[in-house]
Design a protein around this motif. Sequence first.
Motif, PDB file in Angstrom:
ATOM      1  N   SER A 158      35.149  37.073  80.492  1.00  0.00           N
ATOM      2  CA  SER A 158      35.547  35.687  80.275  1.00  0.00           C
ATOM      3  C   SER A 158      34.377  34.947  79.643  1.00  0.00           C
ATOM      4  N   ALA A 159      34.697  33.856  78.960  1.00  0.00           N
ATOM      5  CA  ALA A 159      33.670  33.016  78.340  1.00  0.00           C
ATOM      6  C   ALA A 159      34.162  31.579  78.375  1.00  0.00           C
ATOM      7  N   ILE A 160      33.262  30.651  78.051  1.00  0.00           N
ATOM      8  CA  ILE A 160      33.574  29.229  78.131  1.00  0.00           C
ATOM      9  C   ILE A 160      33.391  28.600  76.759  1.00  0.00           C
ATOM     10  N   ALA A 161      34.400  27.860  76.319  1.00  0.00           N
ATOM     11  CA  ALA A 161      34.339  27.166  75.032  1.00  0.00           C
ATOM     12  C   ALA A 161      34.461  25.671  75.237  1.00  0.00           C
TER      13      ALA A 161
ATOM     14  N   PRO B 136      29.499  30.594  70.643  1.00  0.00           N
ATOM     15  CA  PRO B 136      28.259  31.135  70.093  1.00  0.00           C
ATOM     16  C   PRO B 136      28.021  32.557  70.574  1.00  0.00           C
ATOM     17  N   PRO B 137      27.136  33.303  69.904  1.00  0.00           N
ATOM     18  CA  PRO B 137      26.951  34.730  70.216  1.00  0.00           C
ATOM     19  C   PRO B 137      26.638  35.027  71.672  1.00  0.00           C
ATOM     20  N   GLU B 138      25.874  34.169  72.340  1.00  0.00           N
ATOM     21  CA  GLU B 138      25.544  34.462  73.736  1.00  0.00           C
ATOM     22  C   GLU B 138      26.773  34.456  74.629  1.00  0.00           C
ATOM     23  N   GLN B 139      27.806  33.695  74.253  1.00  0.00           N
ATOM     24  CA  GLN B 139      29.033  33.703  75.036  1.00  0.00           C
ATOM     25  C   GLN B 139      29.806  34.998  74.830  1.00  0.00           C
TER      26      GLN B 139
ATOM     27  N   THR C 116      25.092  18.357  73.300  1.00  0.00           N
ATOM     28  CA  THR C 116      25.127  19.006  74.604  1.00  0.00           C
ATOM     29  C   THR C 116      25.878  20.321  74.457  1.00  0.00           C
ATOM     30  N   PRO C 117      25.287  21.428  74.866  1.00  0.00           N
ATOM     31  CA  PRO C 117      25.959  22.718  74.741  1.00  0.00           C
ATOM     32  C   PRO C 117      27.023  22.908  75.813  1.00  0.00           C
ATOM     33  N   VAL C 118      27.888  23.860  75.572  1.00  0.00           N
ATOM     34  CA  VAL C 118      28.858  24.321  76.573  1.00  0.00           C
ATOM     35  C   VAL C 118      28.734  25.829  76.655  1.00  0.00           C
ATOM     36  N   PRO C 119      28.450  26.363  77.857  1.00  0.00           N
ATOM     37  CA  PRO C 119      28.204  25.659  79.124  1.00  0.00           C
ATOM     38  C   PRO C 119      26.763  25.147  79.202  1.00  0.00           C
ATOM     39  N   GLY C 120      26.448  24.441  80.285  1.00  0.00           N
ATOM     40  CA  GLY C 120      25.081  24.038  80.546  1.00  0.00           C
ATOM     41  C   GLY C 120      24.742  22.617  80.178  1.00  0.00           C
TER      42      GLY C 120
END
Length: 214
Positions: free
Chosen positions: A167-170, A155-158, A185-189
């Motif tokens: 780096s980002a998390i998918a 998503p855009p915030e990543q 449930t989102p990723v991350p968080g």
Amino acid sequence: MDAVLVQIPLPVHLDTWAILNEIDPHKDADRFHPLNLGQVMTGEADIFPCTPAGVLRLLDHHGIRIEGSNAVVVGRSFIVGKPLAAMLTNRNATVTLCHTRTRDLTARLREADLVVAAAGRPGMIRPDMIRSGAVLVDVGTTYLDDREAVERLCPPEQLRRFDRKKSAIAGDIHWTAWQKSSWYTPVPGGIGPMTVAMLMQNTLELFRRRGKRS
């Protein structure tokens, strides 16, 4: 000492099961000792592997019905997929355990009320693979260091995170599938913090039980 945690996965030159077998089952905080996993499978456990326990605790907290649901777990590791499939079965869900080599995964996912993704393949579950109103639980956590992959899978915030930290998390479920779900449930968080919380709970419970045994 009250609790022991083996941080899995171990380096490839180490024998994971040989090391897990050396842990006192009573001090096994993540419940990966074969005796503890066996109790999970037979429904006799009262302390559970942290990530699967976090998934169920989150579903229960939000009033997501497990009993009678059609659940698909994607991922067959002994860390998440296999114990979670057993735990859902023991809660009277009808469970299909799939993996990256499952034929016609889409057909199985489209029948699912509950989808739990834990295969470690970023973005593998797309919006067209799930039915509207499904509950989506994403356990996948893959770190990306390629901007094009982040643009495609996150998503855009990543993407903004990537521009700051490189780096980002998918997750395993493509974020555009969220809008088709009734709950996700989102990723991350999402499940990550729950795993940590359940580890702390397990550790505290093992401390309490050690006092009763001594």
